[in-house]
Design a protein around this motif. Structure first.
Motif, PDB file in Angstrom:
ATOM      1  N   GLN A   1     -18.042 -17.186  60.996  1.00 40.63           N
ATOM      2  CA  GLN A   1     -18.784 -17.364  62.240  1.00 40.63           C
ATOM      3  C   GLN A   1     -18.962 -16.046  62.978  1.00 40.63           C
ATOM      4  N   LEU A   2     -17.920 -15.226  62.963  1.00 38.77           N
ATOM      5  CA  LEU A   2     -17.962 -13.949  63.667  1.00 38.77           C
ATOM      6  C   LEU A   2     -18.716 -12.876  62.889  1.00 38.77           C
ATOM      7  N   GLY A   3     -18.987 -13.130  61.616  1.00 39.26           N
ATOM      8  CA  GLY A   3     -19.667 -12.139  60.796  1.00 39.26           C
ATOM      9  C   GLY A   3     -18.751 -11.072  60.254  1.00 39.26           C
ATOM     10  N   VAL A   4     -17.464 -11.387  60.152  1.00 42.92           N
ATOM     11  CA  VAL A   4     -16.485 -10.430  59.636  1.00 42.92           C
ATOM     12  C   VAL A   4     -16.721 -10.208  58.142  1.00 42.92           C
ATOM     13  N   GLU A   5     -16.568  -8.969  57.698  1.00 40.50           N
ATOM     14  CA  GLU A   5     -16.736  -8.650  56.288  1.00 40.50           C
ATOM     15  C   GLU A   5     -15.641  -9.315  55.461  1.00 40.50           C
ATOM     16  N   LEU A   6     -16.060  -9.939  54.346  1.00 42.70           N
ATOM     17  CA  LEU A   6     -15.133 -10.599  53.439  1.00 42.70           C
ATOM     18  C   LEU A   6     -15.193  -9.942  52.070  1.00 42.70           C
ATOM     19  N   SER A   7     -14.092 -10.026  51.337  1.00 40.59           N
ATOM     20  CA  SER A   7     -14.057  -9.509  49.975  1.00 40.59           C
ATOM     21  C   SER A   7     -14.650 -10.540  49.021  1.00 40.59           C
ATOM     22  N   ASP A   8     -14.734 -10.177  47.756  1.00 43.69           N
ATOM     23  CA  ASP A   8     -15.317 -11.081  46.765  1.00 43.69           C
ATOM     24  C   ASP A   8     -14.561 -12.393  46.672  1.00 43.69           C
ATOM     25  N   ASP A   9     -13.251 -12.351  46.884  1.00 41.58           N
ATOM     26  CA  ASP A   9     -12.478 -13.586  46.832  1.00 41.58           C
ATOM     27  C   ASP A   9     -12.404 -14.250  48.195  1.00 41.58           C
ATOM     28  N   ARG A  10     -13.216 -13.775  49.120  1.00 36.40           N
ATOM     29  CA  ARG A  10     -13.425 -14.379  50.439  1.00 36.40           C
ATOM     30  C   ARG A  10     -12.274 -14.152  51.405  1.00 36.40           C
ATOM     31  N   CYS A  11     -11.404 -13.201  51.120  1.00 37.33           N
ATOM     32  CA  CYS A  11     -10.397 -12.787  52.097  1.00 37.33           C
ATOM     33  C   CYS A  11     -11.025 -11.773  53.053  1.00 37.33           C
ATOM     34  N   ILE A  12     -10.371 -11.541  54.202  1.00 41.05           N
ATOM     35  CA  ILE A  12     -10.911 -10.636  55.209  1.00 41.05           C
ATOM     36  C   ILE A  12     -10.595  -9.191  54.840  1.00 41.05           C
ATOM     37  N   VAL A  13     -11.595  -8.345  54.932  1.00 45.29           N
ATOM     38  CA  VAL A  13     -11.428  -6.922  54.674  1.00 45.29           C
ATOM     39  C   VAL A  13     -10.969  -6.242  55.967  1.00 45.29           C
ATOM     40  N   VAL A  14      -9.906  -5.448  55.873  1.00 43.10           N
ATOM     41  CA  VAL A  14      -9.369  -4.748  57.046  1.00 43.10           C
ATOM     42  C   VAL A  14      -9.166  -3.277  56.728  1.00 43.10           C
ATOM     43  N   ASP A  15      -9.010  -2.477  57.807  1.00 41.99           N
ATOM     44  CA  ASP A  15      -8.656  -1.075  57.617  1.00 41.99           C
ATOM     45  C   ASP A  15      -7.135  -0.936  57.640  1.00 41.99           C
ATOM     46  N   THR A  16      -6.650   0.290  57.705  1.00 36.63           N
ATOM     47  CA  THR A  16      -5.201   0.512  57.642  1.00 36.63           C
ATOM     48  C   THR A  16      -4.475   0.007  58.887  1.00 36.63           C
ATOM     49  N   LYS A  17      -5.206  -0.302  59.941  1.00 31.60           N
ATOM     50  CA  LYS A  17      -4.606  -0.834  61.168  1.00 31.60           C
ATOM     51  C   LYS A  17      -4.881  -2.324  61.335  1.00 31.60           C
ATOM     52  N   GLN A  18      -5.328  -2.966  60.263  1.00 28.87           N
ATOM     53  CA  GLN A  18      -5.627  -4.407  60.257  1.00 28.87           C
ATOM     54  C   GLN A  18      -6.839  -4.767  61.109  1.00 28.87           C
ATOM     55  N   ARG A  19      -7.674  -3.781  61.413  1.00 25.97           N
ATOM     56  CA  ARG A  19      -8.922  -4.058  62.122  1.00 25.97           C
ATOM     57  C   ARG A  19      -9.950  -4.577  61.129  1.00 25.97           C
ATOM     58  N   THR A  20     -10.724  -5.566  61.530  1.00 27.98           N
ATOM     59  CA  THR A  20     -11.810  -6.067  60.699  1.00 27.98           C
ATOM     60  C   THR A  20     -13.064  -5.255  60.979  1.00 27.98           C
ATOM     61  N   SER A  21     -14.171  -5.686  60.405  1.00 30.20           N
ATOM     62  CA  SER A  21     -15.441  -4.993  60.610  1.00 30.20           C
ATOM     63  C   SER A  21     -16.039  -5.259  61.990  1.00 30.20           C
ATOM     64  N   ILE A  22     -15.471  -6.193  62.742  1.00 30.18           N
ATOM     65  CA  ILE A  22     -15.932  -6.511  64.093  1.00 30.18           C
ATOM     66  C   ILE A  22     -14.941  -5.952  65.105  1.00 30.18           C
ATOM     67  N   SER A  23     -15.415  -5.127  66.015  1.00 29.74           N
ATOM     68  CA  SER A  23     -14.539  -4.538  67.025  1.00 29.74           C
ATOM     69  C   SER A  23     -13.862  -5.636  67.847  1.00 29.74           C
ATOM     70  N   GLY A  24     -12.561  -5.496  68.009  1.00 30.71           N
ATOM     71  CA  GLY A  24     -11.805  -6.477  68.783  1.00 30.71           C
ATOM     72  C   GLY A  24     -11.265  -7.626  67.969  1.00 30.71           C
ATOM     73  N   VAL A  25     -11.554  -7.641  66.661  1.00 29.53           N
ATOM     74  CA  VAL A  25     -11.066  -8.704  65.776  1.00 29.53           C
ATOM     75  C   VAL A  25     -10.153  -8.081  64.711  1.00 29.53           C
ATOM     76  N   TYR A  26      -8.982  -8.667  64.551  1.00 28.58           N
ATOM     77  CA  TYR A  26      -7.964  -8.173  63.628  1.00 28.58           C
ATOM     78  C   TYR A  26      -7.574  -9.321  62.695  1.00 28.58           C
ATOM     79  N   ALA A  27      -6.909  -9.001  61.604  1.00 31.39           N
ATOM     80  CA  ALA A  27      -6.489 -10.041  60.668  1.00 31.39           C
ATOM     81  C   ALA A  27      -5.160  -9.651  60.041  1.00 31.39           C
ATOM     82  N   ALA A  28      -4.351 -10.656  59.745  1.00 27.03           N
ATOM     83  CA  ALA A  28      -3.036 -10.410  59.165  1.00 27.03           C
ATOM     84  C   ALA A  28      -2.615 -11.606  58.328  1.00 27.03           C
ATOM     85  N   GLY A  29      -1.757 -11.342  57.351  1.00 30.16           N
ATOM     86  CA  GLY A  29      -1.215 -12.418  56.533  1.00 30.16           C
ATOM     87  C   GLY A  29      -2.049 -12.689  55.297  1.00 30.16           C
TER      88      GLY A  29
END
Length: 305
Positions: free
Chosen positions: A242-270
């Motif tokens: 819904q937020l338009g966050v970038e997903l990997s081929d297996d549909r998990c969330i792509v994050v940077d080294t600080k767990q930031r997603t492709s959308i500013s203000g949105v993070y992912a963990a676990g």
């Protein structure tokens, strides 16, 4: 809770979400955790590889301790489901049945769901509690040492899990959950490791006895001390989509080294992030994500140099 505003909305109250809540609450952030109560950690009868618990700890007990710790420092934990999220100019709106939230940031910790064999819920829980059914050989392969182990699933994932379990036992059989032809490479790897392949596909699982009985399509019956379904998992990524966050081929969330997603203000963990699905990894993700989230808000507020 009907309406509220917070610094951080954490969606998911498993080990990742609750660790992040503890960190953020201790940074004096207004934190709300919204959790449906379906964390995979609840399935764990007793974990023996979680550091600090040499006698093991049940998944439910660990989650309860973490909830109490998060609430002690001021986090609010709500049992509910977030159905929609939307980004505004400076914040996010999140809605569910009986809940409307405005938040400056979001941490997605919604995890994944294992694909289960066709077993009713009560039998599934009982089999887990009795050690007849297991899902994570990294977590509990040690407890299956020397046992007769059945691995359900004859695709590449099933073959890989059977080979991994060879670390713990030399009595392993791969059972196809449906008709599937192994290629020569997979068959060679299994044969080289001394892993048997069942003569036909699985038809029924029976946990009623002391051992697991698998009935196959050709009427063969096989008994095991424990079975591992290797059927893959599905990512709980609907809100990320819904937020338009970038997903990997297996549909998990792509994050940077600080767990930031492709959308500013949105993070992912676990487990929703592509990594080793372990409680300790989820907690590490959460510590990084919470610290980055806090520092990003400090920067927005002009509290950094």
């Amino acid at each position: 809770m009907t309406e509220a505003r917070c610094d951080a909305l954490i969606i998911g109250g498993g080990p990742a979400g609750l660790t992040a809540a503890i960190y953020l609450a201790r940074c004096h952030r207004r934190v709300i955790v919204v959790d449906e109560g379906n964390s995979r950690a609840k399935w764990i009868p007793r974990s023996h590889n979680h550091a600090g618990f040499p006698d093991g700890i049940a998944g439910d007990d660990l989650l309860q301790r973490m909830r109490e710790q998060a609430e002690r420092y001021g986090a609010t934990i709500v049992t509910a489901r977030i159905d929609s999220v939307a980004q505004n100019a400076n914040d996010f709106d999140a809605r569910g049945v009986g809940i409307t939230l405005s938040t400056r940031s979001i941490l997605i910790a919604t995890g994944v769901e294992n694909r289960r064999p066709s077993i009713d819920a009560a039998a599934h829980r009982d089999a887990l509690d009795r050690g007849l059914l297991r899902y994570c050989p990294i977590c509990d392969g040690y407890e299956a040492t020397g046992q007769a182990i059945g691995v359900i699933g004859a695709d590449t994932h099933g073959v890989a899990e059977a080979l991994f379990l060879r670390t713990f036992s030399d009595r392993i059989t791969l059972v196809a959950n449906e008709d599937f032809e192994l290629d020569a490479s997979d068959r060679g790897a299994l044969e080289g490791a001394g892993i048997a392949v069942a003569p036909s596909a699985l038809e029924q699982i029976d946990f009623s006895g002391e051992h697991v009985t698998l009935r196959l399509a050709d009427a063969t019956e096989m008994q095991f001390d424990t079975i591992y379904p290797a059927l893959g998992s599905d990512s709980n990524n609907a809100l990320a989509k819904q937020l338009g966050v970038e997903l990997s081929d297996d549909r998990c969330i792509v994050v940077d080294t600080k767990q930031r997603t492709s959308i500013s203000g949105v993070y992912a963990a676990g487990d929703i992030v592509m990594a080793l699905d372990q409680i300790s990894v989820a907690m590490g993700h959460a510590a990084i994500a919470a610290t980055a989230l806090h520092n990003d808000l400090r920067k927005l507020d002009g509290h950094t140099h």
